[in-house]
Design a protein around this motif. Sequence first.
Motif, PDB file in Angstrom:
ATOM      1  N   PRO A 115       0.816  -1.218   0.000  1.00 38.14           N
ATOM      2  CA  PRO A 115       0.000   0.000   0.000  1.00 38.14           C
ATOM      3  C   PRO A 115       0.848   1.267   0.000  1.00 38.14           C
ATOM      4  O   PRO A 115       1.718   1.451   0.844  1.00 38.14           O
ATOM      5  CB  PRO A 115      -0.808  -0.131   1.297  1.00 38.14           C
ATOM      6  N   GLY A 116       0.579   2.129  -0.964  1.00 37.74           N
ATOM      7  CA  GLY A 116       1.330   3.361  -1.134  1.00 37.74           C
ATOM      8  C   GLY A 116       2.288   3.311  -2.300  1.00 37.74           C
ATOM      9  O   GLY A 116       2.669   4.347  -2.835  1.00 37.74           O
ATOM     10  N   ALA A 117       2.698   2.106  -2.712  1.00 34.57           N
ATOM     11  CA  ALA A 117       3.565   1.947  -3.873  1.00 34.57           C
ATOM     12  C   ALA A 117       2.716   1.926  -5.141  1.00 34.57           C
ATOM     13  O   ALA A 117       1.493   1.738  -5.101  1.00 34.57           O
ATOM     14  CB  ALA A 117       4.380   0.665  -3.751  1.00 34.57           C
ATOM     15  N   ALA A 118       3.360   2.131  -6.292  1.00 34.58           N
ATOM     16  CA  ALA A 118       2.627   2.132  -7.556  1.00 34.58           C
ATOM     17  C   ALA A 118       1.993   0.774  -7.809  1.00 34.58           C
ATOM     18  O   ALA A 118       2.599  -0.266  -7.570  1.00 34.58           O
ATOM     19  CB  ALA A 118       3.568   2.501  -8.698  1.00 34.58           C
ATOM     20  N   GLY A 119       0.757   0.800  -8.286  1.00 39.41           N
ATOM     21  CA  GLY A 119       0.011  -0.432  -8.515  1.00 39.41           C
ATOM     22  C   GLY A 119      -1.199  -0.485  -7.604  1.00 39.41           C
ATOM     23  O   GLY A 119      -1.514   0.478  -6.896  1.00 39.41           O
ATOM     24  N   ALA A 120      -1.896  -1.617  -7.640  1.00 44.43           N
ATOM     25  CA  ALA A 120      -3.101  -1.781  -6.825  1.00 44.43           C
ATOM     26  C   ALA A 120      -2.830  -2.761  -5.692  1.00 44.43           C
ATOM     27  O   ALA A 120      -2.607  -3.949  -5.931  1.00 44.43           O
ATOM     28  CB  ALA A 120      -4.265  -2.276  -7.680  1.00 44.43           C
ATOM     29  N   ALA A 121      -2.824  -2.258  -4.462  1.00 46.51           N
ATOM     30  CA  ALA A 121      -2.667  -3.109  -3.276  1.00 46.51           C
ATOM     31  C   ALA A 121      -4.029  -3.675  -2.908  1.00 46.51           C
ATOM     32  O   ALA A 121      -5.041  -2.973  -2.949  1.00 46.51           O
ATOM     33  CB  ALA A 121      -2.088  -2.302  -2.118  1.00 46.51           C
ATOM     34  N   LEU A 122      -4.056  -4.960  -2.550  1.00 48.98           N
ATOM     35  CA  LEU A 122      -5.310  -5.661  -2.302  1.00 48.98           C
ATOM     36  C   LEU A 122      -5.464  -5.990  -0.831  1.00 48.98           C
ATOM     37  O   LEU A 122      -4.574  -6.582  -0.221  1.00 48.98           O
ATOM     38  CB  LEU A 122      -5.350  -6.955  -3.112  1.00 48.98           C
ATOM     39  N   MET A 123      -6.609  -5.607  -0.254  1.00 47.58           N
ATOM     40  CA  MET A 123      -6.914  -5.935   1.134  1.00 47.58           C
ATOM     41  C   MET A 123      -8.316  -6.523   1.229  1.00 47.58           C
ATOM     42  O   MET A 123      -9.226  -6.089   0.517  1.00 47.58           O
ATOM     43  CB  MET A 123      -6.808  -4.706   2.033  1.00 47.58           C
ATOM     44  N   VAL A 124      -8.460  -7.508   2.091  1.00 50.96           N
ATOM     45  CA  VAL A 124      -9.735  -8.197   2.239  1.00 50.96           C
ATOM     46  C   VAL A 124     -10.082  -8.328   3.706  1.00 50.96           C
ATOM     47  O   VAL A 124      -9.206  -8.505   4.551  1.00 50.96           O
ATOM     48  CB  VAL A 124      -9.675  -9.584   1.566  1.00 50.96           C
ATOM     49  N   LEU A 146      -5.565   1.338  -4.007  1.00 48.64           N
ATOM     50  CA  LEU A 146      -5.919   0.417  -2.935  1.00 48.64           C
ATOM     51  C   LEU A 146      -7.293  -0.163  -3.228  1.00 48.64           C
ATOM     52  O   LEU A 146      -8.206   0.559  -3.644  1.00 48.64           O
ATOM     53  CB  LEU A 146      -5.942   1.164  -1.598  1.00 48.64           C
ATOM     54  N   ARG A 147      -7.443  -1.481  -3.040  1.00 49.24           N
ATOM     55  CA  ARG A 147      -8.744  -2.139  -3.145  1.00 49.24           C
ATOM     56  C   ARG A 147      -9.096  -2.749  -1.785  1.00 49.24           C
ATOM     57  O   ARG A 147      -8.285  -3.489  -1.212  1.00 49.24           O
ATOM     58  CB  ARG A 147      -8.729  -3.249  -4.180  1.00 49.24           C
TER      59      ARG A 147
END
Length: 221
Positions: free
Chosen positions: A116-125, A190-191
Amino acid sequence: MSDDEHPSGSGRLLMGLTWAVLLFALWQWGVQLTDVRQDMSAPAAGDMGAVGRPPDTELPPAARPLGDALPLRIDIPALGVRAPVMPRGLDRQGAIEPPPFGQAAAVGWYAAGTRPGAAGAALMVGHLDTETRPAVFYKLGSVRPGQSVRVVRDDGKVAEFTVDDVQIQERDHFDARQAYGPHRPGRAELRLITCGGAFDRDSGSYTANVIVSAYLTGTGH
């Protein structure tokens, strides 16, 4: 990958195959995440309304992505959520493991993916509920565009995200690329994902996934 790096044809093929395998695994996760026990009750329909992004919502510009650092805690002020983050991997079926039901107050982060915070989509569930009580993401569907999500990282920085989209994807029409892939190249995104829709007692699962999308708009300490 930087702008001056150009993978060969075989490199692009390998990247494409890797991405396809990951999307398939994440699609399985999106399906399996909605599997719950037969005696768990469905949330009120009002908690699960997808709003997308209203046309009159003004959102701040994206901030420059941060370097890699591990997430420690996630805060969603509008929901009163302040939850520890635990790294999670894939199970034997290739799906991301959510936190154990015994730790339903925690949020799982796909540790092999973007931080989270880096380029791209970080995934959290996170779980919607347990057998006896609401869980960490029970009210996730009530989040609205423009609201904030904060991720405390182990480098001492707080990645501050702004919600720009809230959707429900039906299990039968689940779009893994839309759910898990970056919406805009170069952004830190972020997702946040949980189950939603109606509870189907015949199958013992919810019929959809709630997917909240956010992007980095600032950094705190």
